[in-house]
Scaffold this motif. Structure first.
Motif, PDB file in Angstrom:
ATOM      1  N   THR A  26       1.012  -1.005   0.051  1.00 30.24           N
ATOM      2  CA  THR A  26      -0.085   0.064   0.014  1.00 30.24           C
ATOM      3  C   THR A  26       0.752   1.200   0.043  1.00 30.24           C
ATOM      4  N   SER A  27       2.231   1.134   0.307  1.00 26.86           N
ATOM      5  CA  SER A  27       3.052   2.440   0.219  1.00 26.86           C
ATOM      6  C   SER A  27       4.570   1.826  -0.098  1.00 26.86           C
ATOM      7  N   SER A 300       3.828   2.212  -9.869  1.00 23.69           N
ATOM      8  CA  SER A 300       2.495   1.593  -9.833  1.00 23.69           C
ATOM      9  C   SER A 300       2.686   0.032  -9.587  1.00 23.69           C
ATOM     10  N   SER A 302       0.608  -3.817  -8.922  1.00 23.41           N
ATOM     11  CA  SER A 302      -0.543  -4.696  -9.052  1.00 23.41           C
ATOM     12  C   SER A 302      -0.193  -6.087  -8.286  1.00 23.41           C
ATOM     13  N   THR A 308      -5.248  -5.155 -12.447  1.00 28.12           N
ATOM     14  CA  THR A 308      -5.688  -3.889 -11.624  1.00 28.12           C
ATOM     15  C   THR A 308      -4.423  -3.587 -10.935  1.00 28.12           C
ATOM     16  N   TRP A 309      -4.396  -2.050 -10.909  1.00 24.11           N
ATOM     17  CA  TRP A 309      -3.079  -1.436 -10.485  1.00 24.11           C
ATOM     18  C   TRP A 309      -3.411  -0.325  -9.501  1.00 24.11           C
ATOM     19  N   ASN A 310      -2.478   0.102  -8.484  1.00 21.83           N
ATOM     20  CA  ASN A 310      -2.543   1.145  -7.510  1.00 21.83           C
ATOM     21  C   ASN A 310      -1.288   1.849  -7.809  1.00 21.83           C
ATOM     22  N   ASP A 311      -1.319   3.014  -7.889  1.00 25.63           N
ATOM     23  CA  ASP A 311      -0.320   4.089  -7.742  1.00 25.63           C
ATOM     24  C   ASP A 311       0.294   4.206  -6.381  1.00 25.63           C
ATOM     25  N   LEU A 312       1.536   4.027  -6.232  1.00 22.29           N
ATOM     26  CA  LEU A 312       2.133   4.205  -4.967  1.00 22.29           C
ATOM     27  C   LEU A 312       3.019   5.414  -4.866  1.00 22.29           C
TER      28      LEU A 312
END
Length: 342
Positions: A26-27, A300, A302, A308-312
């Motif tokens: 998450t970070s 980013s 996944s 799906t992807w999240n920007d860190l």
């Protein structure tokens, strides 16, 4: 019936193990280890050191325990080389320059870098290199004389020979590779995969003795479009990323996955983030589910094999290498940094 509780416990343990394996980041915590006015696109973990090579002829190592930095400058009578590819064996470090002439150096017996391969000619431009093992290595570059440039070493990097076009797939017009992160080539076991500017993937199952090329559905309409980076978790599961660095917000047809060793490729998260990235790497020990991609557009992540992807982070880098499943090192414009994913 007395075996059922043991079966349940076993299933619970397996489930817990699987959940631990799939814990999502998450970070990311970023700490700079080295700062200078350099463009650093090639790094390599070598034991307890991080080796790198950059523009201005600069190369060096960062001791990961003490933080001690050692640098040198390699000059050539043709000018100051720009290095964008590095590799290593258990005994030697290698670095390869872009443009004409191509200059490939290895650590020499006298402590200085030794020139072991030189290539001159119109269109000469090498992009990436790596080794299968301590004896056999490969470097790849843009097409010349109708085929991709591929050189092979079979003697630990002391000598290199170029594969003739007669032994390679016919090159496409303008086909080459992007010298963006030293990650458009990947080896696993005897296999090698090369990602090109025309969004093709070359595959060799026998350490460079034979080759075939397959098309992918990734974008390739402009010279600045194509696959910039490729990684394989094992001999079957691979991922590719790229796009167009001149249109960094575009996210159509810039990510793809293979589950059959590169024979076929399917688009991932098409029309969704992330957009252009110059480097993609599987997270170690993630079962191939964890993926990190970065570029000057940020970092980013996944947790589901790129669906799906999240920007860190918005921080810009060119390339990344994992030390373990939560620690990595990255390089970019003016710096080398340590990353802790949480």
């Amino acid at each position: 019936m007395r075996y059922i509780p043991f079966l349940v416990v076993g299933l619970l343990l397996f489930s817990c193990s699987e959940k631990r394996e799939r814990v999502a980041f998450t970070s990311v915590e970023i700490t700079d280890l080295y700062e200078d006015s350099l463009s650093i696109r090639a790094i390599e973990l070598m034991g307890n050191s991080l080796a790198f090579a950059a523009n201005k002829g600069v190369f060096g190592t960062v001791d990961l325990s003490s933080g001690t930095l050692r640098t040198g400058v390699e000059k050539h009578h043709a000018g100051v080389p720009e290095f964008r590819a590095v590799a290593h064996t258990s005994t030697d470090f290698f670095m390869l320059s872009v443009a004409n002439p191509a200059l490939l150096y290895k650590t020499g017996d006298n402590g200085k870098m030794q020139l072991v391969y030189k290539e001159e000619g119109e269109g000469v431009f090498y992009d990436a290199m790596t080794f299968w093992n301590d004896r056999e290595g490969i470097a790849i570059g843009d097409s010349t004389n109708g085929c991709l440039s591929i050189i092979i070493s079979r003697d630990g990097g002391r000598s290199w020979n170029k594969i003739p076009c007669s032994q390679l797939p016919e090159g496409m017009q303008g086909e080459g590779a992007f010298a963006a992160s030293n990650t458009n080539i990947k080896t696993v076991g005897d296999h090698a995969w090369i990602a090109t500017t025309t969004s093709r993937v070359y595959h060799s199952p026998d350490r460079g003795k034979s080759w075939e090329a397959v098309d992918t559905p990734m974008v390739k309409d402009k010279d600045t479009e194509g696959i910039y980076s490729i990684d394989f978790y094992d001999e079957n599961l691979g991922i590719a990323i790229g796009g167009d660095y001149t249109d960094p917000d575009a996210n159509v047809a810039n990510k793809a996955i293979t589950r059959d060793g590169g024979k076929t490729w399917q688009l991932l998260a098409d029309g969704e983030g992330p957009s252009y990235k110059s480097c993609v790497q599987f997270v170690p020990n993630s079962g191939g589910y964890g993926v990190v991609a970065l570029g000057f557009t940020g970092i980013s992540y996944s947790n589901d094999r790129g669906n799906t992807w999240n920007d860190l982070s918005d921080e810009a880098f060119y390339t990344i290498r994992f030390l373990n499943d939560s620690t990595a090192f990255a390089a970019g414009k003016g710096r080398i940094s340590k990353m802790i994913f949480r």
